[in-house]
Design a protein around this motif. Structure first.
Motif, PDB file in Angstrom:
ATOM      1  N   THR A 295      13.033 -46.527 -21.367  1.00  0.00           N
ATOM      2  CA  THR A 295      13.893 -46.031 -20.064  1.00  0.00           C
ATOM      3  C   THR A 295      13.466 -47.109 -18.921  1.00  0.00           C
ATOM      4  N   CYS A 307      11.480 -40.100 -15.289  1.00  0.00           N
ATOM      5  CA  CYS A 307      11.501 -39.362 -16.483  1.00  0.00           C
ATOM      6  C   CYS A 307       9.948 -39.278 -16.547  1.00  0.00           C
ATOM      7  N   LEU A 334      16.968 -40.041 -20.530  1.00  0.00           N
ATOM      8  CA  LEU A 334      16.417 -40.342 -21.560  1.00  0.00           C
ATOM      9  C   LEU A 334      17.683 -40.177 -22.798  1.00  0.00           C
ATOM     10  N   THR A 337      19.007 -43.527 -22.750  1.00  0.00           N
ATOM     11  CA  THR A 337      18.000 -44.729 -23.304  1.00  0.00           C
ATOM     12  C   THR A 337      18.181 -44.360 -24.904  1.00  0.00           C
TER      13      THR A 337
END
Length: 374
Positions: A295, A307, A334, A337
Motif C-alpha cells: 500500500t 493502514c 487495502l 492494493t
C-alpha cells in the motif's frame, strides 16, 4: 464506463444487502422459535432482530440512558458517542431504538461502499477501482455494513468521505468528516496521520508549497478529544474507555501483546468453533499486515501510514485477534492494493468474490443465530 461501473456495484450491493437481510431474518426466526412459546412477529421485525445482537445492546443502552462507568467491569464508556447520537436522532422521528440503529447502519453502509468506488477512481484506473469495490462489497465481514446495529457503517462512511474530500482538494470538509469519524471509533491517530501525510503528498504532487493551513488535519482528532474531555468531566477518568476494556479481558501487557490467550485457546482449551473463529481472524490480520507495505508503494505514504496505524493498533492490543475481521473494514485502502496485486490473476479475484459472497450469507445467518462472529 464510469456509469457502468457504478451500476454494476450498485446492483451487487443491492443483491448482497437483500441476501443478507433474508439470511438475518431466517436466522432470527430460527433463534426466536427455539422457544415453542415464542410469539409470531412480523417479517420486518425478524430482519431487525437478526441485525441486533451482542454489542447492539450497548448502543441501545447509551442511546436511551446515556453512559455509565464501573471501574474494572464492562461499561458503556467503551463505545464512542457518535453512533448512539445518530440512533437517538432517528428515534426522534418515531422509530424504536433497535429500528433506529439498524436504519442508521442500513443507510450508511451501502453508501460507504458506493462512495469507496468514487474515492478509488481518483487513485487508480476505473477497472481496478471497480474490482476493489467488489472485493469490499463481498468481503465476508461486510455484512456489518448492511444493517447490523454496530458503528462500523457510520465510521467507514465518514472516513471514506474524508479522504474523498481530501483528494478533491476540499481540506475543511475533509477535516470535519475526519473529526466526526474520530467521535465514532477510537482511531484518531490513524485518521490524523493519514489525512496529514496524504495532504502533504497531494500538495507535493501539484508542485504547491506547504503552509500552516495544511496542518488542519490535526483538528480531525477533535471528536476523540471531546469524548475524552466528556469522560474526564463526567467520571473523572479521561481514558475510561481504555479501562473498560478490562471488563472484556483485554488488559494491555505482554500476555496480550504476545497473543498467549490466542495460543492457549487454539491449541489447548477452545472448542472447534472457537478455534476456527480465532484462526480466521488471525489469518485475515496476517493478510492485512502483509498488504500494508504494498500500500505504501502503490497508493503512497498517506494511505500506507493510515493502514499501518489502523491495522497495527488493534493487532497489537488484541489478546487473541478476535474482532479483527470486522476492524479491517476500516483499512479500506487495502482493498485497492489487493485489487492491483490481483490485476493479472482474474481467477483468484473471482474466487475471492465467490467465497466472499457465500461467506456473507453464512456469517449473517450465524450472527442472527447469536453466534459470536466478530
Amino acid at each position: 464506463m464510469l456509469r457502468s461501473s457504478s451500476r454494476i456495484l450498485a446492483l451487487v450491493v443491492l443483491a448482497a444487502l437483500l441476501a443478507c437481510a433474508a439470511a438475518a431474518g431466517a436466522g432470527a426466526w430460527r433463534f426466536h422459535h427455539k422457544n415453542p412459546q415464542a410469539p409470531v412477529v412480523r417479517l420486518d421485525e425478524y430482519v431487525v432482530m437478526g441485525w441486533v445482537a451482542w454489542d447492539a445492546s450497548w448502543y441501545a443502552r447509551i442511546a436511551d440512558q446515556g453512559y455509565d462507568y464501573r471501574p474494572g467491569e464492562q461499561s458503556s464508556v467503551a463505545f464512542f458517542p457518535l453512533y448512539p447520537l445518530a440512533i437517538r436522532a432517528v428515534e426522534a422521528l418515531g422509530a424504536n431504538v433497535y429500528q433506529a440503529g439498524v436504519l442508521v447502519s442500513l443507510l450508511c453502509g451501502p453508501l460507504a461502499v458506493l462512495l469507496f468506488l468514487r474515492w478509488a477512481r481518483l487513485l487508480v484506473d476505473d477497472t481496478s477501482a471497480l474490482h476493489a469495490a467488489l472485493l469490499l462489497a463481498l468481503y465476508p465481514f461486510t455484512f456489518f455494513l448492511y444493517g447490523v446495529m454496530y458503528s462500523d457503517a457510520l465510521f467507514i462512511l465518514l472516513v471514506v468521505g474524508a479522504f474523498l474530500a481530501l483528494e478533491k482538494g476540499h481540506l475543511v470538509p475533509a477535516v470535519v468528516l475526519g473529526a466526526l469519524a474520530t467521535a465514532a471509533r477510537p482511531v484518531a491517530p490513524a485518521v490524523v496521520v493519514g489525512l496529514l501525510v496524504r495532504r502533504w503528498e497531494w500538495k507535493r504532487a501539484r508542485g504547491e508549497r506547504w503552509s500552516v493551513v495544511d496542518l488542519l488535519p490535526v483538528l480531525s482528532a477533535l471528536g476523540f478529544v471531546l469524548y475524552v474531555l466528556y469522560l474526564d468531566r463526567r467520571f473523572g477518568l479521561p481514558f475510561a474507555f481504555v479501562d473498560a476494556q478490562v471488563g472484556w479481558g483485554q488488559q494491555p501487557g505482554w500476555e496480550a501483546w504476545l497473543k498467549l490467550p490466542w495460543f492457549k485457546a487454539v491449541f489447548h482449551e477452545g472448542n472447534a468453533e472457537v478455534k476456527l473463529r480465532l484462526v480466521v481472524h488471525a489469518l485475515l490480520t496476517g493478510v492485512a499486515l502483509a498488504l500494508v507495505i504494498p500500500t505504501f508503494r502503490r497508493l503512497g505514504w498517506g494511505y500506507g501510514a493510515f493502514c499501518a496505524v489502523i491495522v497495527g493498533i488493534p493487532s497489537v492490543a488484541t489478546k487473541d485477534f478476535m474482532g479483527m475481521g470486522r476492524y479491517l473494514l476500516s483499512a479500506f485502502p487495502l482493498f485497492v492494493t489487493l485489487a492491483l496485486l490481483l490485476r493479472d490473476h482474474p481467477r483468484v479475484r473471482q474466487g475471492l468474490w465467490a467465497v466472499g459472497a457465500v461467506s456473507l450469507v453464512v456469517l449473517t445467518a450465524a450472527f442472527a443465530l447469536d453466534h459470536y462472529i466478530s
